[in-house]
Design an enzyme around this catalytic site. Sequence first.
Site, short mmCIF file in Angstrom:
data_model
loop_
_atom_site.label_atom_id
_atom_site.label_comp_id
_atom_site.label_asym_id
_atom_site.label_seq_id
_atom_site.Cartn_x
_atom_site.Cartn_y
_atom_site.Cartn_z
N VAL A 177 0.81 -1.26 0.05
CA VAL A 177 0.00 -0.10 0.01
C VAL A 177 0.86 1.27 0.09
O VAL A 177 0.56 2.06 -0.81
CB VAL A 177 -0.97 -0.09 1.22
CG1 VAL A 177 -1.69 1.51 1.39
CG2 VAL A 177 -1.94 -1.13 1.13
N THR B 30 -5.40 -0.70 7.34
CA THR B 30 -6.83 -1.27 7.88
C THR B 30 -6.77 -1.25 9.18
O THR B 30 -6.42 -2.31 9.71
CB THR B 30 -7.15 -2.48 6.95
OG1 THR B 30 -6.91 -2.18 5.67
CG2 THR B 30 -8.47 -2.82 7.27
N LEU C 97 -7.09 -0.69 -3.15
CA LEU C 97 -6.28 -1.18 -4.61
C LEU C 97 -6.39 -2.77 -4.41
O LEU C 97 -6.33 -3.16 -3.19
CB LEU C 97 -4.84 -0.66 -4.49
CG LEU C 97 -4.57 0.76 -4.17
CD1 LEU C 97 -2.96 0.92 -3.96
CD2 LEU C 97 -4.83 1.61 -5.47
N LYS D 77 -13.98 0.27 5.05
CA LYS D 77 -13.02 -0.67 4.62
C LYS D 77 -13.18 -2.02 4.90
O LYS D 77 -13.29 -3.03 3.97
CB LYS D 77 -11.76 -0.10 5.11
CG LYS D 77 -10.48 -1.10 4.99
CD LYS D 77 -10.08 -1.07 3.54
CE LYS D 77 -9.17 -2.12 3.46
NZ LYS D 77 -8.53 -2.26 1.95
N PHE E 70 -16.76 -11.01 -8.59
CA PHE E 70 -16.69 -11.94 -7.47
C PHE E 70 -17.72 -13.07 -7.15
O PHE E 70 -17.96 -13.41 -5.97
CB PHE E 70 -16.52 -10.78 -6.07
CG PHE E 70 -15.20 -10.27 -6.02
CD1 PHE E 70 -14.84 -9.30 -6.97
CD2 PHE E 70 -14.32 -10.73 -4.99
CE1 PHE E 70 -13.93 -8.70 -7.02
CE2 PHE E 70 -13.08 -9.92 -4.88
CZ PHE E 70 -12.82 -9.06 -5.99
N LEU E 71 -18.10 -13.45 -8.63
CA LEU E 71 -18.91 -14.71 -8.15
C LEU E 71 -18.24 -15.83 -9.13
O LEU E 71 -18.91 -16.65 -9.66
CB LEU E 71 -20.23 -14.26 -8.75
CG LEU E 71 -21.26 -13.74 -8.11
CD1 LEU E 71 -22.51 -13.53 -8.90
CD2 LEU E 71 -21.67 -14.35 -6.92
N ALA F 80 -16.49 -19.32 -8.66
CA ALA F 80 -16.41 -20.20 -7.83
C ALA F 80 -15.06 -20.79 -8.06
O ALA F 80 -14.50 -20.85 -8.96
CB ALA F 80 -17.49 -21.36 -8.20
N CYS G 112 -5.21 -9.51 2.65
CA CYS G 112 -6.47 -8.78 2.88
C CYS G 112 -7.60 -9.38 3.47
O CYS G 112 -7.96 -9.40 4.50
CB CYS G 112 -6.62 -7.78 1.74
SG CYS G 112 -5.26 -6.93 1.38
C1 UGA Z 1 -8.53 -7.12 -2.01
C2 UGA Z 1 -9.68 -6.02 -2.34
O1 UGA Z 1 -10.29 -6.43 -3.81
C3 UGA Z 1 -9.43 -4.50 -2.39
O2 UGA Z 1 -10.35 -3.65 -2.91
C4 UGA Z 1 -8.62 -4.10 -1.38
O3 UGA Z 1 -7.98 -2.78 -1.44
C5 UGA Z 1 -7.44 -5.23 -0.75
O4 UGA Z 1 -8.34 -6.48 -0.80
C6 UGA Z 1 -7.02 -4.87 0.43
O5 UGA Z 1 -7.67 -4.62 1.45
O6 UGA Z 1 -5.89 -4.28 0.40
P1 UGA Z 1 -6.68 -8.31 -3.19
O7 UGA Z 1 -6.29 -8.91 -1.91
O8 UGA Z 1 -5.52 -7.57 -4.03
O9 UGA Z 1 -7.61 -6.93 -3.10
O10 UGA Z 1 -7.54 -9.41 -3.96
P2 UGA Z 1 -8.74 -9.59 -4.89
O11 UGA Z 1 -8.59 -9.35 -6.23
O12 UGA Z 1 -9.88 -8.93 -4.22
O13 UGA Z 1 -8.96 -11.25 -4.62
C7 UGA Z 1 -8.91 -11.85 -3.46
C8 UGA Z 1 -9.23 -13.37 -3.41
O14 UGA Z 1 -10.50 -13.50 -3.81
C9 UGA Z 1 -8.17 -13.71 -4.27
O15 UGA Z 1 -7.41 -15.04 -3.58
C10 UGA Z 1 -9.02 -14.27 -5.55
O16 UGA Z 1 -8.35 -15.38 -6.15
C11 UGA Z 1 -10.44 -14.68 -4.72
N1 UGA Z 1 -11.46 -14.65 -5.66
C12 UGA Z 1 -11.77 -13.29 -6.21
C13 UGA Z 1 -12.46 -15.60 -5.88
O17 UGA Z 1 -12.09 -16.59 -5.39
N2 UGA Z 1 -13.39 -15.44 -6.81
C14 UGA Z 1 -13.96 -14.38 -7.34
O18 UGA Z 1 -14.73 -14.21 -7.80
C15 UGA Z 1 -12.82 -13.14 -7.12
#
Ligand code: UGA
Length: 450
Positions: A18, A128, A155, A206, A251-252, A254, A262
Amino acid sequence: MATGADDRVICVIGAGYVGVVTAAGLAESGRRVHLVEVDARRRATVAAGRSPIHEPGLDELLAEVVADGRLTTAETMREGVAGAGIVIVAVGTPPTPGGEADLSQVRGAVDEAVRHAGPGTVIAIKSTVPPGTTRSLARSAGRADISFVMFPEFLREGAALHDMHHPSRVVVGGDDPQAVSRIAALFGAIDTSVVLCDSVSAELIKYGSNAFLATKISFINEMAQLCELTGADITKVADGMGLDPRIGRSFLSAGLGWGGSCFPKDVRALETSAGYHGQSFWLLKAAIEVNSQQRSRFVGKLRHGLGGSLEGRRVTVLGLAFKPFTDDLRQAPSLEVIRHLEDLGAEVTATDPVALSGAEAVLPRTRLVADPYEALAGADAAGLVTDWPEYRELDWARALASMRGRLVVDGRNWLDGEAIARQGGIYVCMGRAPVAEAPPATVVPSLPLG
Ligand code: UGA
């Protein structure tokens, strides 16, 4: 509060993901940024104009802003805070064993910053932190001439520069309206929604955002289990649900569920925090449980597909990073999956386009191989854990010809199952029926409901 502080000079504390992205972005927008980092190696990397993390585009941006002197690094808070009108705290809040956020780095950084900050300085908390933290930091600082605000970041790793240039919203919370406006003004040139509020609401925006997204993923994963039990296809179900604009398709997807630095930490911290206030946040407890179950289900599919035992079987894991376009292994599903496979007697080989070097220390029993074809040669089964584009492009005719077995378990519903089946593979995924030219003799078992 009257201010003679210079908001064109900004101190960012912490060169983690960050902090370094925020510092680079503010320098790009014309501010002079001092980035304070105690770790000498990390500091030297940034000072040389290179990124300490794998983030697309960040090396180039850092090279530019360091070369023209807009971003400088500092070892001590005294140097970093000197002359800065705004101090942004972006240090880690790792989980304690009990699941709450460990605030010791935040408190340490704020104590030091307060000691050196001039009158009129705004201290903006980007780490956070649980509800109430920013107010409590302001109380403990005991200085009426500086203000505190909560300034959460949204981000995504792997897309950080895009998100920095096109934020979904800017949220600033605090009790001093002038300080809140000064922080919001940092993004004056960007066309986005701005939410100005109190600091507790900003803290909960957040946590609530991350926890909601994680819950959305767990919801679709629970639906995926039901699809397996009823013969439906989770991808179609998610597509159909996602077309409702109130739901949305993102985010749907599976699969193996959420990992990273995070979601796991923030969901637990919010649930723990609610507990302190006497609330049982049942939805979050369930989201955490479903997420953990997805890893076991994936291992179960490999075990079942290999005839019920993993003892002595060679399994190749495709992807280690918690998601594509990052080398971050923190709370990566791959680690849990690989340790589980190894505990059940499997010999695991793992590959990843960028995350191999960090894996040695955390996966001592695993064979790590850079080339995916070399990693797959001789394997009884392949298991896809991270949805890297490289793995979708694999030549499965070549890969399967070199493997000892035919099983491919896709933990992200990412590969072309029909193509794999055409090459003789048995393709098993999450929440959809397996695909094989000659149907597999066994049906992948579902975990009991409830
Ligand atoms: C997440 C949030 O999306 C950001 O908005 C936030 O700023 C950040 O955390 C933080 O708090 O710093 P990030 O950890 O980079 O971002 O990752 P994401 O892209 O959100 O994915 C998180 C996890 O969910 C990954 O392991 C991804 O593979 C999984 N995921 C995502 C799924 O299993 N299914 C989905 O449909 C989407």
